[in-house]
Design an enzyme around this catalytic site. Sequence first.
Site, PDB file in Angstrom:
ATOM      1  N   LYS A  13     -76.205  98.549  -4.102  1.00 19.58           N
ATOM      2  CA  LYS A  13     -74.955  98.837  -5.152  1.00 19.58           C
ATOM      3  C   LYS A  13     -76.060  98.753  -6.586  1.00 19.58           C
ATOM      4  CE  LYS A  13     -71.446  96.795  -3.642  1.00 19.58           C
ATOM      5  NZ  LYS A  13     -71.987  95.829  -2.603  1.00 19.58           N
ATOM      6  N   ARG A 127     -82.861  87.452  -4.111  1.00 20.83           N
ATOM      7  CA  ARG A 127     -82.844  88.341  -5.195  1.00 20.83           C
ATOM      8  C   ARG A 127     -82.710  87.318  -6.767  1.00 20.83           C
ATOM      9  NH1 ARG A 127     -77.281  91.427  -5.078  1.00 20.83           N
ATOM     10  NH2 ARG A 127     -76.040  89.158  -4.972  1.00 20.83           N
ATOM     11  N   ARG A 160     -78.074  83.227  -8.319  1.00 15.03           N
ATOM     12  CA  ARG A 160     -76.536  83.688  -8.547  1.00 15.03           C
ATOM     13  C   ARG A 160     -76.102  82.190  -6.815  1.00 15.03           C
ATOM     14  NH1 ARG A 160     -74.608  89.405  -7.132  1.00 15.03           N
ATOM     15  NH2 ARG A 160     -73.089  88.552  -6.106  1.00 15.03           N
ATOM     16  N   ARG A 171     -69.577  86.524   3.313  1.00 20.61           N
ATOM     17  CA  ARG A 171     -69.152  87.877   2.280  1.00 20.61           C
ATOM     18  C   ARG A 171     -69.263  88.837   3.763  1.00 20.61           C
ATOM     19  NH1 ARG A 171     -73.308  86.934  -1.898  1.00 20.61           N
ATOM     20  NH2 ARG A 171     -73.139  88.969  -2.164  1.00 20.61           N
TER      21      ARG A 171
HETATM   22  P1  AP5 Z   1     -78.165  94.561  -4.997  1.00 23.74           P
HETATM   23  O1  AP5 Z   1     -78.322  95.424  -5.483  1.00 23.74           O
HETATM   24  O2  AP5 Z   1     -77.701  93.063  -6.400  1.00 23.74           O
HETATM   25  O3  AP5 Z   1     -76.689  94.452  -3.919  1.00 23.74           O
HETATM   26  P2  AP5 Z   1     -75.687  94.685  -3.872  1.00 23.74           P
HETATM   27  O4  AP5 Z   1     -75.188  95.572  -3.561  1.00 23.74           O
HETATM   28  O5  AP5 Z   1     -74.769  94.838  -5.321  1.00 23.74           O
HETATM   29  O6  AP5 Z   1     -75.295  93.334  -3.881  1.00 23.74           O
HETATM   30  P3  AP5 Z   1     -73.641  92.705  -4.614  1.00 23.74           P
HETATM   31  O7  AP5 Z   1     -74.674  90.875  -3.506  1.00 23.74           O
HETATM   32  O8  AP5 Z   1     -74.361  92.509  -5.613  1.00 23.74           O
HETATM   33  O9  AP5 Z   1     -72.609  93.192  -3.438  1.00 23.74           O
HETATM   34  P4  AP5 Z   1     -71.560  91.535  -3.589  1.00 23.74           P
HETATM   35  O10 AP5 Z   1     -71.018  93.272  -3.265  1.00 23.74           O
HETATM   36  O11 AP5 Z   1     -71.879  90.910  -2.749  1.00 23.74           O
HETATM   37  O12 AP5 Z   1     -71.357  91.508  -5.186  1.00 23.74           O
HETATM   38  P5  AP5 Z   1     -70.130  91.818  -5.919  1.00 23.74           P
HETATM   39  O13 AP5 Z   1     -71.017  91.180  -7.403  1.00 23.74           O
HETATM   40  O14 AP5 Z   1     -69.954  92.858  -6.395  1.00 23.74           O
HETATM   41  O15 AP5 Z   1     -79.400  93.851  -3.978  1.00 23.74           O
HETATM   42  C1  AP5 Z   1     -79.987  93.018  -3.616  1.00 23.74           C
HETATM   43  C2  AP5 Z   1     -81.270  91.942  -3.709  1.00 23.74           C
HETATM   44  O16 AP5 Z   1     -81.875  93.386  -2.924  1.00 23.74           O
HETATM   45  C3  AP5 Z   1     -81.728  92.037  -5.583  1.00 23.74           C
HETATM   46  O17 AP5 Z   1     -83.257  91.764  -4.752  1.00 23.74           O
HETATM   47  C4  AP5 Z   1     -83.168  93.666  -5.195  1.00 23.74           C
HETATM   48  O18 AP5 Z   1     -83.556  93.229  -5.993  1.00 23.74           O
HETATM   49  C5  AP5 Z   1     -82.594  93.832  -3.245  1.00 23.74           C
HETATM   50  N1  AP5 Z   1     -83.264  95.305  -2.941  1.00 23.74           N
HETATM   51  C6  AP5 Z   1     -81.814  96.133  -3.134  1.00 23.74           C
HETATM   52  N2  AP5 Z   1     -82.585  97.797  -3.350  1.00 23.74           N
HETATM   53  C7  AP5 Z   1     -83.497  97.355  -2.208  1.00 23.74           C
HETATM   54  C8  AP5 Z   1     -84.516  98.190  -1.403  1.00 23.74           C
HETATM   55  N3  AP5 Z   1     -84.057  99.924  -1.226  1.00 23.74           N
HETATM   56  N4  AP5 Z   1     -85.224  97.634  -0.606  1.00 23.74           N
HETATM   57  C9  AP5 Z   1     -85.472  96.282  -1.176  1.00 23.74           C
HETATM   58  N5  AP5 Z   1     -85.036  95.511  -1.320  1.00 23.74           N
HETATM   59  C10 AP5 Z   1     -83.496  95.641  -2.076  1.00 23.74           C
HETATM   60  O19 AP5 Z   1     -69.427  90.954  -5.368  1.00 23.74           O
HETATM   61  C11 AP5 Z   1     -69.337  89.139  -6.001  1.00 23.74           C
HETATM   62  C12 AP5 Z   1     -67.892  88.470  -6.131  1.00 23.74           C
HETATM   63  O20 AP5 Z   1     -67.385  88.448  -6.601  1.00 23.74           O
HETATM   64  C13 AP5 Z   1     -67.276  89.146  -4.622  1.00 23.74           C
HETATM   65  O21 AP5 Z   1     -67.452  88.013  -3.839  1.00 23.74           O
HETATM   66  C14 AP5 Z   1     -66.615  88.490  -5.059  1.00 23.74           C
HETATM   67  O22 AP5 Z   1     -65.296  87.468  -5.050  1.00 23.74           O
HETATM   68  C15 AP5 Z   1     -65.709  89.392  -6.356  1.00 23.74           C
HETATM   69  N6  AP5 Z   1     -65.437  90.343  -6.966  1.00 23.74           N
HETATM   70  C16 AP5 Z   1     -66.583  91.775  -6.634  1.00 23.74           C
HETATM   71  N7  AP5 Z   1     -64.943  92.940  -7.084  1.00 23.74           N
HETATM   72  C17 AP5 Z   1     -64.624  92.644  -6.287  1.00 23.74           C
HETATM   73  C18 AP5 Z   1     -63.408  93.090  -6.008  1.00 23.74           C
HETATM   74  N8  AP5 Z   1     -62.576  94.411  -6.143  1.00 23.74           N
HETATM   75  N9  AP5 Z   1     -62.114  92.323  -5.637  1.00 23.74           N
HETATM   76  C19 AP5 Z   1     -61.875  90.830  -6.206  1.00 23.74           C
HETATM   77  N10 AP5 Z   1     -62.989  89.987  -5.750  1.00 23.74           N
HETATM   78  C20 AP5 Z   1     -64.239  91.172  -6.016  1.00 23.74           C
END
Ligand code: AP5
Length: 220
Positions: A13, A127, A160, A171
């Site tokens: 994402k 990552r 992270r 998660r």
């Molecule tokens: P990346 O693009 O970083 O993936 P992502 O889907 O953004 O993963 P996240 O782990 O950031 O999502 P998340 O939803 O768990 O965390 P968030 O920060 O929102 O890609 C991942 C890896 O894969 C990278 O190394 C990339 O290079 C690689 N990659 C990407 N595309 C690829 C491909 N096509 N092929 C191969 N490799 C690829 O949230 C973190 C925390 O914040 C949550 O756990 C929660 O505690 C809190 N939080 C955030 N939003 C909320 C909310 N709305 N409500 C409550 N708590 C929240």
Amino acid sequence: MRAVLVGPPGAGKGTQAQILAEELSIPKVSTGDIFRANVSGGTELGKKAKEFMDRGDLVPDEVTNAMVKDRLAQSDAVEGFLLDGFPRNVPQAETLRTILADLDTSLDVVLELKVDEEEVVRRLSGRRSCPECGRVYHVEYDAPKEPGKCDNEGAELYQREDDREETIRHRLEVYREQTAPLVEFYTGEGLLATISATGPVAEVTARAKAAIDEKKRSAA
Ligand code: AP5
């Protein structure tokens, strides 16, 4: 364009939001990035969020919803935005609908990124992120030119706290229980478009753009 990206942790994402937001000239609004900036800045919001994030749980809705409401009221989001990581459950989706209705607008598309769970674990354990510009890399799939350093800033990349395997598995459970019901919710609203997020980043971007264009055409 007012769009939301939905998908499990590691679906890509953040990676796709960065590329698509630049191409569409709209801000990327990532709740995870905003929380992490507050944690590293030691703010009150960061202190409230940290324990939930470290465990891989959702930060309580009242904290998250208030933060998103403020962010979407800022001037750069008036013409559009790409939300990454929000909404994360049905009550947040209902709040988003109300926030947008109060601004006299609504969503155009919700893009679901699909990827299997073992691929998620591989992606997240490799990552690395830039603390300055937020760009995300992968040690194998999307490596920086110089190992451990950001291509843009030269800053030291970091891993992270919530990317340990045990926390990743938790998660994923939280995603299945709380976030996956959004697929049905947004299907019911006629907003959902689903793509495979497996394969090279550029191919996923091409699929995402085609799905967004298709949704725009069918709404016109
Ligand atoms: P990346 O693009 O970083 O993936 P992502 O889907 O953004 O993963 P996240 O782990 O950031 O999502 P998340 O939803 O768990 O965390 P968030 O920060 O929102 O890609 C991942 C890896 O894969 C990278 O190394 C990339 O290079 C690689 N990659 C990407 N595309 C690829 C491909 N096509 N092929 C191969 N490799 C690829 O949230 C973190 C925390 O914040 C949550 O756990 C929660 O505690 C809190 N939080 C955030 N939003 C909320 C909310 N709305 N409500 C409550 N708590 C929240």
